[in-house]
Design an enzyme around this catalytic site. Sequence first.
Site, PDB file in Angstrom:
ATOM      1  CG  ASP A  13     132.793  57.537  46.822  1.00  0.00           C
ATOM      2  OD1 ASP A  13     131.729  57.654  46.183  1.00  0.00           O
ATOM      3  OD2 ASP A  13     133.740  56.842  46.427  1.00  0.00           O
ATOM      4  CG  HIS A  15     130.031  56.709  43.284  1.00  0.00           C
ATOM      5  ND1 HIS A  15     131.006  57.631  43.597  1.00  0.00           N
ATOM      6  CD2 HIS A  15     129.677  56.940  42.001  1.00  0.00           C
ATOM      7  CE1 HIS A  15     131.240  58.395  42.541  1.00  0.00           C
ATOM      8  NE2 HIS A  15     130.446  58.002  41.553  1.00  0.00           N
TER       9      HIS A  15
HETATM   10  C1  B12 Z   1     126.472  56.335  38.850  1.00  0.00           C
HETATM   11  C2  B12 Z   1     127.763  57.123  38.998  1.00  0.00           C
HETATM   12  C3  B12 Z   1     127.692  58.343  39.670  1.00  0.00           C
HETATM   13  C4  B12 Z   1     126.437  58.850  40.363  1.00  0.00           C
HETATM   14  C5  B12 Z   1     126.329  58.154  41.731  1.00  0.00           C
HETATM   15  C6  B12 Z   1     124.876  57.988  42.163  1.00  0.00           C
HETATM   16  C7  B12 Z   1     124.833  57.235  43.474  1.00  0.00           C
HETATM   17  N1  B12 Z   1     124.298  57.871  44.484  1.00  0.00           N
HETATM   18  O1  B12 Z   1     125.284  56.117  43.586  1.00  0.00           O
HETATM   19  C8  B12 Z   1     126.749  60.371  40.454  1.00  0.00           C
HETATM   20  C9  B12 Z   1     126.247  61.057  39.203  1.00  0.00           C
HETATM   21  C10 B12 Z   1     126.170  61.105  41.669  1.00  0.00           C
HETATM   22  C11 B12 Z   1     128.270  60.366  40.446  1.00  0.00           C
HETATM   23  C12 B12 Z   1     129.035  61.387  40.945  1.00  0.00           C
HETATM   24  C13 B12 Z   1     130.422  61.425  40.843  1.00  0.00           C
HETATM   25  N2  B12 Z   1     131.202  60.558  40.182  1.00  0.00           N
HETATM   26 CO1  B12 Z   1     130.556  58.857  39.521  1.00  0.00          CO
HETATM   27  N3  B12 Z   1     130.093  57.345  38.587  1.00  0.00           N
HETATM   28  C14 B12 Z   1     128.992  56.646  38.438  1.00  0.00           C
HETATM   29  C15 B12 Z   1     129.207  55.420  37.516  1.00  0.00           C
HETATM   30  C16 B12 Z   1     128.654  55.789  36.136  1.00  0.00           C
HETATM   31  C17 B12 Z   1     128.578  54.114  37.963  1.00  0.00           C
HETATM   32  C18 B12 Z   1     128.877  53.698  39.404  1.00  0.00           C
HETATM   33  C19 B12 Z   1     128.000  52.522  39.744  1.00  0.00           C
HETATM   34  O2  B12 Z   1     126.944  52.665  40.354  1.00  0.00           O
HETATM   35  N4  B12 Z   1     128.405  51.298  39.304  1.00  0.00           N
HETATM   36  C20 B12 Z   1     127.631  50.084  39.469  1.00  0.00           C
HETATM   37  C21 B12 Z   1     128.081  49.310  40.714  1.00  0.00           C
HETATM   38  C22 B12 Z   1     127.312  47.996  40.807  1.00  0.00           C
HETATM   39  O3  B12 Z   1     129.457  48.996  40.572  1.00  0.00           O
HETATM   40  P1  B12 Z   1     130.558  49.545  41.529  1.00  0.00           P
HETATM   41  O4  B12 Z   1     130.128  50.818  42.158  1.00  0.00           O
HETATM   42  O5  B12 Z   1     131.851  49.523  40.791  1.00  0.00           O
HETATM   43  O6  B12 Z   1     130.639  48.459  42.723  1.00  0.00           O
HETATM   44  C23 B12 Z   1     131.007  47.108  42.480  1.00  0.00           C
HETATM   45  C24 B12 Z   1     132.513  46.888  42.508  1.00  0.00           C
HETATM   46  O7  B12 Z   1     133.294  48.061  42.362  1.00  0.00           O
HETATM   47  C25 B12 Z   1     132.767  46.184  43.788  1.00  0.00           C
HETATM   48  N5  B12 Z   1     133.045  46.979  44.993  1.00  0.00           N
HETATM   49  C26 B12 Z   1     132.787  48.263  45.277  1.00  0.00           C
HETATM   50  N6  B12 Z   1     133.171  48.550  46.528  1.00  0.00           N
HETATM   51  C27 B12 Z   1     133.673  47.424  47.058  1.00  0.00           C
HETATM   52  C28 B12 Z   1     134.182  47.155  48.332  1.00  0.00           C
HETATM   53  C29 B12 Z   1     134.633  45.858  48.613  1.00  0.00           C
HETATM   54  C30 B12 Z   1     135.203  45.571  49.966  1.00  0.00           C
HETATM   55  C31 B12 Z   1     134.550  44.846  47.619  1.00  0.00           C
HETATM   56  C32 B12 Z   1     134.990  43.477  47.912  1.00  0.00           C
HETATM   57  C33 B12 Z   1     134.038  45.120  46.347  1.00  0.00           C
HETATM   58  C34 B12 Z   1     133.609  46.409  46.088  1.00  0.00           C
HETATM   59  O8  B12 Z   1     131.578  45.470  44.023  1.00  0.00           O
HETATM   60  C35 B12 Z   1     130.471  46.283  43.634  1.00  0.00           C
HETATM   61  C36 B12 Z   1     129.305  45.395  43.259  1.00  0.00           C
HETATM   62  O9  B12 Z   1     129.603  44.554  42.179  1.00  0.00           O
HETATM   63  C37 B12 Z   1     130.768  55.300  37.521  1.00  0.00           C
HETATM   64  C38 B12 Z   1     131.400  54.722  36.257  1.00  0.00           C
HETATM   65  C39 B12 Z   1     131.381  53.240  36.260  1.00  0.00           C
HETATM   66  N7  B12 Z   1     130.995  52.670  35.147  1.00  0.00           N
HETATM   67  O10 B12 Z   1     131.708  52.610  37.262  1.00  0.00           O
HETATM   68  C40 B12 Z   1     131.201  56.734  37.789  1.00  0.00           C
HETATM   69  C41 B12 Z   1     132.520  57.043  38.506  1.00  0.00           C
HETATM   70  C42 B12 Z   1     132.709  56.089  39.685  1.00  0.00           C
HETATM   71  N8  B12 Z   1     132.324  58.398  39.015  1.00  0.00           N
HETATM   72  C43 B12 Z   1     133.390  59.085  38.931  1.00  0.00           C
HETATM   73  C44 B12 Z   1     133.510  60.435  39.377  1.00  0.00           C
HETATM   74  C45 B12 Z   1     134.827  61.121  39.101  1.00  0.00           C
HETATM   75  C46 B12 Z   1     132.460  61.069  40.017  1.00  0.00           C
HETATM   76  C47 B12 Z   1     132.472  62.509  40.566  1.00  0.00           C
HETATM   77  C48 B12 Z   1     133.737  62.903  41.342  1.00  0.00           C
HETATM   78  C49 B12 Z   1     132.205  63.434  39.367  1.00  0.00           C
HETATM   79  C50 B12 Z   1     132.271  64.907  39.697  1.00  0.00           C
HETATM   80  N9  B12 Z   1     133.339  65.550  39.253  1.00  0.00           N
HETATM   81  O11 B12 Z   1     131.390  65.419  40.346  1.00  0.00           O
HETATM   82  C51 B12 Z   1     131.219  62.524  41.458  1.00  0.00           C
HETATM   83  C52 B12 Z   1     131.527  62.159  42.912  1.00  0.00           C
HETATM   84  C53 B12 Z   1     130.427  62.555  43.832  1.00  0.00           C
HETATM   85  C54 B12 Z   1     130.646  61.954  45.184  1.00  0.00           C
HETATM   86  N10 B12 Z   1     130.680  62.794  46.209  1.00  0.00           N
HETATM   87  O12 B12 Z   1     130.788  60.763  45.324  1.00  0.00           O
HETATM   88  C55 B12 Z   1     134.543  58.327  38.300  1.00  0.00           C
HETATM   89  C56 B12 Z   1     135.615  57.931  39.306  1.00  0.00           C
HETATM   90  C57 B12 Z   1     136.974  58.096  38.667  1.00  0.00           C
HETATM   91  C58 B12 Z   1     138.093  57.381  39.326  1.00  0.00           C
HETATM   92  N11 B12 Z   1     137.937  56.677  40.443  1.00  0.00           N
HETATM   93  O13 B12 Z   1     139.149  57.444  38.765  1.00  0.00           O
HETATM   94  C59 B12 Z   1     133.827  57.174  37.605  1.00  0.00           C
HETATM   95  C60 B12 Z   1     134.621  55.844  37.496  1.00  0.00           C
HETATM   96  C61 B12 Z   1     133.416  57.640  36.152  1.00  0.00           C
HETATM   97  C62 B12 Z   1     134.652  57.865  35.307  1.00  0.00           C
HETATM   98  N12 B12 Z   1     134.986  56.890  34.457  1.00  0.00           N
HETATM   99  O14 B12 Z   1     135.282  58.860  35.379  1.00  0.00           O
HETATM  100  N13 B12 Z   1     128.722  59.246  39.883  1.00  0.00           N
END
Ligand code: B12
Length: 146
Positions: A13, A15
């Site tokens: 992963d 992200h």
């Molecule tokens: C930006 C993004 C990308 C970027 C990532 C860039 C980068 N280097 O970070 C790119 C374009 C590269 C990407 C690729 C992929 N992505 Co993407 N991506 C996203 C997106 C739009 C936003 C993620 C993000 O940055 N969120 C903002 C941060 C602040 O929030 P967060 O990550 O959720 O983290 C917060 C919480 O989750 C929590 N949290 C997270 N971890 C932890 C751990 C603990 C212990 C705790 C307490 C809290 C916690 O706290 C964080 C801070 O508030 C999401 C959709 C979405 N809206 O979430 C999809 C998403 C995560 N991606 C997805 C997918 C499928 C992929 C790919 C597999 C797509 C593909 N087929 O290639 C690839 C995977 C590549 C890889 N090897 O990882 C899916 C995952 C689906 C699922 N889980 O069911 C999502 C949800 C989009 C979707 N709706 O389909 N992605």
Amino acid sequence: MSNTVVLGVIGSDAHVVGITILEQAFSAAGFEVINLGVQTSQEEFAAAAVDHDADAVLVSSLYGHAEQDCQGFAAVLEAAEVDAVTYIGGNLAVGQDDFAETRKRFEALGFDRVFDAETDPEAAIAALRRDLNLPVQEGERVTVSS
Ligand code: B12
């Protein structure tokens, strides 16, 4: 001495935004944070936890493969004699899911707490303070749903 948290994104992963926010939030809350970054293996988590005598291991996963990536993780930590609280959070299942079921599956894998993608980092900080028996900060939310 500050409490140490090892943080990373497991498996393949990539992200990075979530853990960057978590790193900042836990650092601002007074924890020493070892951020292993993205694409971290189970063994790298275990080695970092040992090297830094971590109090907590925080695992993040967004891409939908968390359950596969975390198979056997508890055994890897145990074999390395890691004595730390373990949390996992992020987008832990593929698509829409019943989070109560997801939480149960990750608890069965050995995690102490399981957080969804809507989690406010402050809630995780409050939970960790509670789990480590640290003083709760003034104004901090002490009720956590996880
Ligand atoms: C930006 C993004 C990308 C970027 C990532 C860039 C980068 N280097 O970070 C790119 C374009 C590269 C990407 C690729 C992929 N992505 Co993407 N991506 C996203 C997106 C739009 C936003 C993620 C993000 O940055 N969120 C903002 C941060 C602040 O929030 P967060 O990550 O959720 O983290 C917060 C919480 O989750 C929590 N949290 C997270 N971890 C932890 C751990 C603990 C212990 C705790 C307490 C809290 C916690 O706290 C964080 C801070 O508030 C999401 C959709 C979405 N809206 O979430 C999809 C998403 C995560 N991606 C997805 C997918 C499928 C992929 C790919 C597999 C797509 C593909 N087929 O290639 C690839 C995977 C590549 C890889 N090897 O990882 C899916 C995952 C689906 C699922 N889980 O069911 C999502 C949800 C989009 C979707 N709706 O389909 N992605």
